[in-house]
Structures are given as structure tokens and as C-alpha cells.
Design a protein around this motif. Structure first.
Motif, PDB file in Angstrom:
ATOM      1  N   UNK A 136      10.863  13.001   0.198  1.00 13.89           N
ATOM      2  CA  UNK A 136      10.773  14.444  -0.008  1.00 13.89           C
ATOM      3  C   UNK A 136       9.600  14.797  -0.922  1.00 13.89           C
ATOM      4  N   UNK A 137       9.433  14.056  -2.010  1.00 10.28           N
ATOM      5  CA  UNK A 137       8.320  14.299  -2.940  1.00 10.28           C
ATOM      6  C   UNK A 137       6.987  14.138  -2.214  1.00 10.28           C
ATOM      7  N   UNK A 138       6.899  13.097  -1.400  1.00 12.57           N
ATOM      8  CA  UNK A 138       5.646  12.827  -0.680  1.00 12.57           C
ATOM      9  C   UNK A 138       5.282  13.972   0.263  1.00 12.57           C
ATOM     10  N   UNK A 139       6.260  14.489   1.002  1.00 17.44           N
ATOM     11  CA  UNK A 139       5.971  15.588   1.920  1.00 17.44           C
ATOM     12  C   UNK A 139       5.531  16.836   1.153  1.00 17.44           C
ATOM     13  N   UNK A 140       6.166  17.095   0.012  1.00 17.80           N
ATOM     14  CA  UNK A 140       5.753  18.225  -0.798  1.00 17.80           C
ATOM     15  C   UNK A 140       4.346  18.043  -1.354  1.00 17.80           C
ATOM     16  N   UNK A 141       4.050  16.828  -1.783  1.00 17.36           N
ATOM     17  CA  UNK A 141       2.758  16.496  -2.378  1.00 17.36           C
ATOM     18  C   UNK A 141       1.639  16.593  -1.335  1.00 17.36           C
ATOM     19  N   UNK A 142       1.904  16.041  -0.144  1.00 14.76           N
ATOM     20  CA  UNK A 142       0.859  15.944   0.880  1.00 14.76           C
ATOM     21  C   UNK A 142       0.636  17.256   1.608  1.00 14.76           C
ATOM     22  N   UNK A 143       1.714  17.918   2.036  1.00 14.24           N
ATOM     23  CA  UNK A 143       1.569  19.068   2.923  1.00 14.24           C
ATOM     24  C   UNK A 143       1.711  20.419   2.217  1.00 14.24           C
ATOM     25  N   UNK A 144       2.482  20.458   1.137  1.00 20.44           N
ATOM     26  CA  UNK A 144       2.637  21.719   0.409  1.00 20.44           C
ATOM     27  C   UNK A 144       1.774  21.757  -0.845  1.00 20.44           C
ATOM     28  N   UNK A 145       1.072  20.642  -1.113  1.00 22.23           N
ATOM     29  CA  UNK A 145       0.150  20.533  -2.255  1.00 22.23           C
ATOM     30  C   UNK A 145       0.850  20.795  -3.578  1.00 22.23           C
ATOM     31  N   UNK A 146       2.097  20.296  -3.678  1.00 22.61           N
ATOM     32  CA  UNK A 146       2.867  20.445  -4.915  1.00 22.61           C
ATOM     33  C   UNK A 146       2.736  19.154  -5.717  1.00 22.61           C
ATOM     34  N   UNK A 147       2.095  19.219  -6.853  1.00 19.56           N
ATOM     35  CA  UNK A 147       1.867  18.019  -7.665  1.00 19.56           C
ATOM     36  C   UNK A 147       2.729  18.002  -8.922  1.00 19.56           C
ATOM     37  N   UNK A 148       3.660  18.947  -9.030  1.00 25.99           N
ATOM     38  CA  UNK A 148       4.609  18.998 -10.132  1.00 25.99           C
ATOM     39  C   UNK A 148       6.022  18.826  -9.570  1.00 25.99           C
ATOM     40  N   UNK A 149       7.003  18.440 -10.407  1.00 21.11           N
ATOM     41  CA  UNK A 149       8.378  18.297  -9.909  1.00 21.11           C
ATOM     42  C   UNK A 149       8.860  19.571  -9.211  1.00 21.11           C
ATOM     43  N   UNK A 150       9.397  19.392  -8.011  1.00 19.74           N
ATOM     44  CA  UNK A 150       9.857  20.514  -7.190  1.00 19.74           C
ATOM     45  C   UNK A 150      11.355  20.432  -6.919  1.00 19.74           C
ATOM     46  N   UNK A 151      11.829  19.243  -6.530  1.00 17.43           N
ATOM     47  CA  UNK A 151      13.219  19.118  -6.076  1.00 17.43           C
ATOM     48  C   UNK A 151      14.222  19.500  -7.162  1.00 17.43           C
ATOM     49  N   UNK A 152      13.923  19.135  -8.407  1.00 14.36           N
ATOM     50  CA  UNK A 152      14.860  19.437  -9.498  1.00 14.36           C
ATOM     51  C   UNK A 152      15.084  20.943  -9.641  1.00 14.36           C
ATOM     52  N   UNK A 153      14.073  21.739  -9.273  1.00 11.95           N
ATOM     53  CA  UNK A 153      14.194  23.195  -9.383  1.00 11.95           C
ATOM     54  C   UNK A 153      14.924  23.824  -8.193  1.00 11.95           C
ATOM     55  N   UNK A 154      15.303  22.972  -7.217  1.00 14.70           N
ATOM     56  CA  UNK A 154      16.029  23.470  -6.047  1.00 14.70           C
ATOM     57  C   UNK A 154      17.534  23.289  -6.190  1.00 14.70           C
ATOM     58  N   UNK A 155      17.962  22.575  -7.226  1.00 16.38           N
ATOM     59  CA  UNK A 155      19.393  22.299  -7.402  1.00 16.38           C
ATOM     60  C   UNK A 155      20.214  23.585  -7.540  1.00 16.38           C
ATOM     61  N   UNK A 156      19.756  24.596  -8.306  1.00 20.78           N
ATOM     62  CA  UNK A 156      20.543  25.842  -8.379  1.00 20.78           C
ATOM     63  C   UNK A 156      20.771  26.486  -7.011  1.00 20.78           C
ATOM     64  N   UNK A 157      19.751  26.437  -6.141  1.00 23.83           N
ATOM     65  CA  UNK A 157      19.914  27.013  -4.804  1.00 23.83           C
ATOM     66  C   UNK A 157      20.927  26.208  -3.994  1.00 23.83           C
TER      67      UNK A 157
END
Length: 874
Positions: A319-340
Motif C-alpha cells: 500500500x505504501x509503495x502504491x501511494x509513493x509511486x502513483x500518488x506521489x505521497x512521501x509522508x505516512x498516509x495509511x495511519x491517517x486513514x484509520x479514523x475513516x
């Protein structure tokens, strides 16, 4: 209908058909060596199907959280690239254990889908098992007969063994199945092509939504089928696909189960879902994988490098890799999705709500670590690309990046393509295959089928009240590994506690009636709820009567350590707060280990307070109170602690020592006073928000304090001190600091004197100034001179050789202006070090080497000077 309404209607429909609604089992499987994760709804009922345990209910319904990422049922690589595969999914199911069979299962499925959910009948298709000559099975005419009551024959399709014979694994319960497929295409498409032609062909809108499995066989290790004592029904319907069908969407990810999550990913990343195919794939991957990782952590499985933990880490990193490569997210993302995620599923699965902070912290730490790895891997890959002369990255380099740094091969291929490079995937697959073969060979296990001596006999555990029991062997089998061969025995009655709940299994003996033969039981494990006794050999007469005797002393020490974990849990919650939850434990006869949720290191004062509180509870000598056969809810009302990630039966056992109450199936001391003494040996972090305490009790704990006393006495003796050890150590440290200061001053003075001698040694090597020093000098003096010259000179080289205490040592300093031109002290030193039979290195401006052969010093110096002459001449 919302997903909540859809889920509720399913459960209540079958409740009205006489089914008992049960809770989902944990997604992470314990006490079953054949499974790491619950991959189907039937897993938690496996021992009921096998006849090892009496079913608690004949009819059951539930929604089961499942994970399919390894083994036969592996959907990982499809996830994100289509609209209907998932790693974690909810499986709605209804079950019959020796009660109803195909007629009722098919009838109720049709009623629910068409009458309750209102799905148009003309959109539904059914498949049946066509039979198998290999297994000597004919077509499932019984299922076909039932389907003909609801569907025309052309919408009943024969399916092969792959699609219509359900098996949990290589061995175990299995049987023919009947899948229900739905055609979700638009009317024009349905008119153009008959849906029957698209069933099981991979069409994203003609999909299976429900599988009715008729379990009637057991697959043996030799591949043959054996009829089960009773016939069972096992059905599973993916909630995600059902929501797609009922909410009128063309994708699972457009349902209310995922829409909120994808919107949140879009908001955080600043990318739009529909903007590009890559964005869509990446967001689907992340939306799916955050569920798997969060549920696994909630069930007690932390990401790690082994077994189930490795699988979870792999999903998270994907999941991190797909965010990093295609969404250009280089900071933690998944941890901020837990509330949703909690907003989406918290009502159905409250364990997510209770453990939100832990889930977020664990994921955040994993993301930060892998993002650093990705950054490092990209830099390494840049070097590989730069150094390639063929325009192709070798499979060995790809495998090194993957195996050592966790760098995904498809990301290697993507970056290579951007740099006009190719990758050798064939060679990579070869290297991967070699690694898997090594791993398989190291852990290969061959198990024979069980030989049944006494059929239909469950194993009765009597070990809470007895350590010796008259018994017989109900079944046995041989197991072979690469290193040894042993046997597994199941006894009709056993006092041996089987390893579970963190407590290791009992050891002991199996003795014949006349005591002519004694078999050593080296361990006791639990498999499908059966205690399995491990022995190196079989008794000569398997049909005889035996006395099974537990090693009393080892059991006593293990029981004391287990009770100590309960007291430790209570002390931690009292001192740190009620946020502390047990996350794992290990209880042996020698020590205990306790993992718990907490977000900062425990100070020495806090650890001392915990230790004191546990010892206080021990001294209170509270007697064990055992409360059996209470419901889980009643136990919780009593205040008993239940662990996340554990599957409890309808009736549970509660162990109480004073105010400590826990749901527990382990063995315990008769009273806390039997523990004697408790001593913590270590405390540290094992993951974000999870810490571990290790401790010992009784004589093992006393030995720790005795060792400490012996150490202090020896230190006093060495120091010649009979009173304060601390003041003596302070004096030694102070004296040492003064001597170190005097030594540094002496080195400085000697360096200043020698520096003048060095400056007088100046000679020219082509255009460079060379300064030399040779003799018996301390390396620190040489280093001090080199640093001073480096700060004062330019276009210069300082070469030193010393032979203090008979050991050769060489040093080379090159001024920064020469380093900038490509001269490298480390490289030169490494080349010369072999001449003194040693090694060395350092920085481009200063490097040293040490060795064993003092005779080689002159040769080493000459080689360095020759190289310098060659470099400057060029």
C-alpha cells in the motif's frame, strides 16, 4: 440499502431460520499449524467438521472477517487492478452441522436473494460440480435437482473441480459446491451476450456472490477422499460484492464500504480517483490494504519479518509503495486513514474503536521505516543503473534490492523503464525460486494420515485437577522433518496441558500398566482443539492401557509464571492506566514474557513500582478461584479481562486471584504465595505502542539477586573497599578522567615537537608536497599531527608509519584540495594494507591501516608513494 442494513438483514434472516448468530473469529489464527489467517468463514468451525469437538450449535450464522494473501487462496496481486478482489473481506455465512443439507441451503439462498434483497431472478445463475474422474465423483445431481425448482436448466452451469469443489487446503474438510453468480451488466450488454457464457470467465460484472459448500469429505494426505461422519453446509457470500449488486454500482469500491475511504485518500493525497487509471489502482490498493493491516493489528498480529507478521508487513508496504509511486505521497498516509476506517466499520467491529491509537501508531512507524527504505533503495538502484553497461538490470541486482532492502521488483522495473533500462525478470524469478527452495528444504515437514485406533472419541483434558491419568491412545501419526522423525499421539484422557494462550505445553511420561515401558513425552501441542503429545517413539503395544504423568516440577514452575503474568497485568493497569492491554505472552518453566500496549518507555522508578506491586500481591497469598462455564458477557460483567484476538467459546473459564480476574484456559498456582518472588529482567519496545517485559519468579528470580550480590562483593574485593562501592567508583572515574586529560596533553605536546620534524621532511613528488614520519609512535599522536597539517597545508600529502609494540600501523593524510581532484586516502590505504597482512580504511582525506607483518611496512610505504607519483604524473 446501506452495507449495515445488508449485513443485518442477512443475519436476522437466518436467525429466523433457527440459526444462532455468533461473533466473527479473529482474522489471525492461533493453535492451527495449517493456517496463519482465517481465509474462509468455516475456519473457526474446523474441529466441528472433523468431529474433534461436539458442535455447540447445529445451525449458525455470522459475518466473518477473512484474509486471503497466501497459499491456495491468494488474491493479493489482483487487488486494486480489478474492482472486485480484496485481501480482507467480510464473509456472510450460514452453517449446518449434521442438520440440513442441499435442499434447505439452496431454497433459503434463493429466498433471501430474490424475496428479501429483491434481486431480479433473471440476473442469477448457479453452477454445480460436474464430477471428477480423478476423485471418482459423479456430477452433483442432488444440487441440480434443487436448482431446477428455481432456475431454467440453461442457467444451471456445470463447473470443474477448480471452481466447484471447495477445499480449505491440501488436506482437511471439503466437498462439492454450488456457486451463485449475478449478471450486473446493462440491459443492452445482457441482450447482446448471454450471461451464461460469461460465468467464471473473469468478467468484472458477471461475478460469483455466494458459494454454497456441501462438506461431506475429508481430503487425506495421500490425496484420497474419506467420507465425513456427518454432512455439513458451509456457505459464504462476500459482503463487498453483495453491496455492489444491491447498491447498483459497477465496482465494489463504489459502494458505501469504500467510497468514504477513497474520498479521504483523495483529500490527503490531492489526487483525483478518476484522474488516471494509475490513481484508481493505487487508491483501491490502499483502501483495501488499510483494512487488512488494521484488523490484523487489532487481532494482536504486529508487522514483523516472520510468518503472519511478515505477510501483514508485506501488505502494508504494498500500500505504501502504491501511494509513493502513483500518488506521489512521501509522508505516512495509511495511519491517517484509520479514523475513516473506524467510521466505516467501527459499529460492526468495535475492536477497531477500542484500539485506534495502537493501530495508528504501529502503522505510522511501519510507514516511516519503509519510506526510508524506499528512499535508500532508489539511491542504490540509481547506482546500479549508472553502472550498467548492457542497459539491463540483472535479476541478481533486482533480487538483492528485494531481499536485503525490501525494494519491490515491479518498482525496480518502473524506475528502470523511466531511465531507458530493461530488467531481467527471468533471472530474478530464478533467484527467488532458489530462496524459496532453501526455505522449503529447511522447514519441510511430512505428516502421515492419522491412524485411528478408537474412533469418535474426543480427548478429555483433566490437567486442571490431576497430573496423572489412566488413558489409551485414540490416534497417532508419524511426522518427518529434515532433521528428525517423531510421533504425535492423541489420548482418550490427558492431564497434559497443550501449548496455547502463550503457555508452553507440558512434558512427562507415558507408562505401560506393568511399567515395562516408558515413553517420554517431549511436548504437548494443540491442533484443531486436540491435545497432541509429541514422542520420539511409539509404544510396542498401541492398544494397551497407559498412565500419562506430567512432570510435576516443570508444571509447577510454569503455573507460577503464568499466575505472575496475571499479577503483572493488574499491576501495569494500576500504575500506568487502564489503556494497558495484553498483546501477547510467553510462559515457560524458566521465565515469562509479557507484551502490552503502552506508548512510552517505563522509567526505572516505574519498573520498580511495578515490581514492588507484583511482589505485594504475591505476599497477599490470594488463593486461586476458578469459575467455570460462564458466558463471555457474564464474565466481562464480573470485570474479567478478555484479550483481543482470542476466540472464546460460548462458555468460558475465569481465573481469579484477589481482585485479578481474567478469562484464561491456562494452569495456575494454587495461591499467589507459591510464586515466591518476582523480578523483572528487561523492558523494551517491540513495536510502536507495544512494549515487552521479561521476568523470572521463585528460585530463578532469587538467583538474579544472588548474582548481583556476588558481583558487588567481587567488585569491592577487587577495589579493596569494604564500605561504599559508589564512592570508590566515583574516585576511579575521576582519576581516570584526570589521567586521560594528562595523556591528551602529552599527545598534544609530543605532536607539536614531532610536527616540526615532519615539516623538515618535505620532498616533492612531481608537483605535490610529501611529508613523512617513521618510528615507534602512538597512532593518536600521528592522527593529531595529520589533523594539524590538514588544517594548515594545501597541495600536500602526509605519510606515516609506526611500529609501536611490534604492530605495524600506517596512516595517510591528503589535503582537501587534492581530494577534490580525485585523490583518495582510503583507497590508497586499502591497496597497501595487504603488504602488512592487515586491513584498513577511512575517509578520502585521512585513512589508517593496521596489520600483523612489521616487515611489510617499507613495501607498503613504497607502494603508496609509487601510486602518488603515478597519479600526479597523470
Amino acid at each position: 440499502m446501506t452495507s449495515k442494513e445488508i449485513r443485518d438483514k442477512f443475519l436476522h434472516f437466518f436467525e429466523n431460520k433457527g440459526h444462532t448468530i455468533v461473533q466473527s473469529a479473529p482474522m489471525v489464527v492461533k493453535n492451527d499449524p495449517t493456517l496463519m489467517f482465517t481465509n474462509a468463514g468455516m475456519n473457526q468451525f474446523k474441529e466441528w467438521f472433523l468431529g474433534n469437538t461436539e458442535p455447540q450449535h447445529q445451525r449458525v450464522t455470522d459475518t466473518q472477517k477473512c484474509l486471503r494473501v497466501s497459499g491456495k487462496h491468494n488474491d493479493l496481486e489482483e487487488v486494486g487492478h480489478d474492482t472486485y478482489h480484496h485481501t480482507m473481506f467480510e464473509m456472510l455465512g450460514n452453517w449446518s452441522f449434521g442438520d440440513y443439507f442441499k435442499k434447505e441451503a439452496i431454497s433459503w439462498a434463493w429466498e433471501l436473494l430474490t424475496d428479501v434483497y429483491g434481486i431480479p431472478k433473471e440476473r442469477l445463475y448457479a453452477t454445480i460440480f460436474e464430477g471428477s474422474s480423478e476423485d471418482k465423483l459423479s456430477e452433483d445431481n442432488e444440487a441440480k435437482k434443487e436448482w431446477l425448482k428455481y432456475l431454467p436448466e440453461e442457467r444451471i452451469i456445470n463447473g470443474n473441480k477448480k471452481d466447484n469443489f471447495w477445499e480449505m487446503g491440501e488436506t482437511g474438510p471439503c466437498g462439492p459446491c454450488s456457486e451463485i453468480h449475478i449478471d450486473l451488466r446493462d440491459p443492452e450488454e445482457r441482450k447482446a451476450i448471454n450471461g451464461a457464457q460469461l460465468v467464471n470467465t473473469g468478467d468484472p460484472l458477471v461475478i460469483e456472490i455466494w458459494n454454497l459448500v456441501f462438506i461431506q469429505y475429508n481430503r487425506m494426505s495421500d490425496g484420497l477422499l474419506s467420507p465425513l461422519p456427518m454432512k455439513h453446509v458451509d456457505t459464504g457470500m462476500g459482503l463487498e460484492r453483495l453491496c455492489m449488486a444491491l447498491q447498483g454500482t459497477k465496482s465494489n469500491y463504489d459502494t458505501d464500504l469504500f467510497k468514504g475511504m477513497i474520498a479521504e485518500i483523495s483529500r490527503i493525497s490531492g489526487k483525483k480517483y478518476e484522474e488516471s487509471p494509475d490513481n484508481g489502482v493505487a487508491m483501491r490498493v490502499i483502501a483495501d490494504h488499510i483494512r487488512s493491516v488494521s484488523f490484523a493489528i487489532a487481532d494482536g498480529q504486529l508487522p514483523s519479518n516472520v510468518k503472519a507478521g511478515y505477510v501483514i508487513r508485506r501488505i502494508l508496504r504494498r500500500a505504501v509503495r502504491y501511494g509513493y509511486t502513483f500518488l506521489e505521497v512521501s509522508e505516512p498516509l495509511l495511519c491517517n486513514l484509520v479514523p475513516q476506517l473506524i467510521k466505516d466499520l467501527g459499529d460492526a467491529f468495535p475492536e477497531l474503536v477500542i484500539q485506534e491509537e495502537l493501530i495508528r501508531k504501529v502503522i505510522k512507524e511501519e510507514e516511516e521505516t519503509f519510506l526510508r527504505t524506499l528512499d535508500k533503495g532508489i539511491k542504490l538502484l540509481d547506482t546500479v543503473i549508472k553502472n550498467t553497461t548492457t542497459g539491463t538490470i540483472s535479476g541478481k541486482d533486482m533480487f538483492l534490492l528485494y531481499d536485503t532492502y525490501g525494494f519491490p521488483p515491479d518498482l525496480t522495473a518502473l524506475i528502470a523503464k523511466e531511465n531507458n533500462c530493461k530488467v531481467n525478470f527471468e533471472e530474478f524469478e530464478t533467484e527467488l525460486k532458489k530462496q524459496k527452495e532453501r526455505s522449503r528444504n529447511a522447514s519441510a515437514v511430512t505428516e502421515d494420515d492419522w491412524t485411528i485406533l478408537i474412533p469418535d472419541t474426543p480427548s478429555e483434558f483433566t490437567g486442571y485437577s490431576s497430573l496423572s491419568e489412566e488413558t489409551r491412545i485414540a490416534r497417532y501419526r508419524k511426522v518427518k522433518t529434515k532433521k528428525k522423525e517423531y510421533y504425535q499421539l492423541v489420548l482418550t484422557k490427558t492431564p497434559f496441558y497443550a501449548e496455547s494462550g502463550g503457555q508452553t505445553g507440558d512434558v512427562g511420561t507415558l507408562t505401560t500398566d506393568n511399567r515395562s515401558e516408558k515413553i517420554i513425552i517431549t511436548n504437548t501441542l494443540k491442533e484443531n482443539n486436540l491435545p497432541v503429545h509429541i514422542t520420539d517413539k511409539l509404544p510396542s503395544d498401541l492398544s494397551g492401557t497407559f498412565t500419562a504423568t506430567v512432570d510435576e516440577e516443570m508444571r509447577r514452575r510454569t503455573a507460577c509464571n503464568h499466575t505472575a503474568t496475571h499479577l503483572l497485568h493488574k499491576a501495569l493497569r494500576e500504575i500506568l492506566g487502564t489503556h494497558v492491554q495484553q498483546k501477547g505472552s510467553l510462559v515457560t518453566n524458566t521465565h515469562l514474557r509479557f507484551d502490552f500496549s503502552h506508548f512510552e518507555k517505563l522509567t526505572d522508578e516505574t519498573l520498580r513500582a511495578v515490581e514492588r506491586r507484583v511482589n505485594q500481591l504475591i505476599r497477599e497469598d490470594s488463593s486461586q478461584k476458578e469459575i467455570n462455564d460462564v458466558s463471555v458477557e457474564d464474565a466481562k460483567q464480573m470485570g474479567a479481562m478478555a484479550l483481543f484476538g482470542e476466540k472464546y467459546n460460548d462458555k468460558v473459564r475465569v481465573i481469579q486471584f484477589g481482585e485479578s480476574l481474567e478469562l484464561c484456559g491456562g494452569t495456575h498456582a494454587g495461591s499467589t504465595g507459591e510464586i515466591g518472588f518476582f523480578k523483572i529482567t528487561s523492558e523494551g519496545a517491540i513495536a510502536a505502542g507495544v512494549r515487552r517485559i521479561e521476568a523470572k519468579t521463585g528460585p530463578a528470580a532469587e538467583s538474579i539477586t544472588e548474582e548481583m550480590e556476588d558481583t558487588i562483593k567481587m567488585a569491592k574485593k577487587i577495589l579493596g573497599q569494604s564500605s561504599s562501592l559508589i564512592s570508590s567508583l566515583e574516585k576511579i572515574i575521576k582519576d581516570s578522567e584526570q589521567k586521560e586529560k594528562a595523556l591528551q596533553e602529552a599527545i598534544k605536546q609530543q605532536s607539536l615537537l614531532l610536527k616540526e620534524k615532519v615539516l623538515e621532511s618535505k620532498e616533492k613528488v612531481n608537483t605535490i608536497n610529501l611529508f613523512q614520519l617513521k618510528g615507534e609512535y602512538d597512532p593518536e599522536v600521528v592522527r593529531s599531527i595529520a589533523q594539524s597539517l590538514k588544517n594548515e597545508l594545501s597541495n600536500s600529502v602526509f605519510l606515516a608509519a609506526s611500529s609501536l609494540n611490534g604492530k605495524p600501523h600506517i596512516a595517510l593524510m591528503i589535503t582537501d584540495d587534492l581530494v577534490s581532484k580525485g585523490y583518495n586516502a582510503s583507497k590508497e590505504i586499502k591497496n597497501a594494507a595487504s603488504l602488512i597482512k592487515g586491513g584498513g580504511g577511512g575517509q578520502p582525506s585521512f585513512a589508517t591501516a593496521g596489520g600483523k607483518d612489521i616487515q611489510g611496512i617499507d613495501y607498503a610505504l613504497e607502494r603508496i608513494k609509487e601510486n602518488l607519483a603515478q597519479i600526479t604524473a597523470d
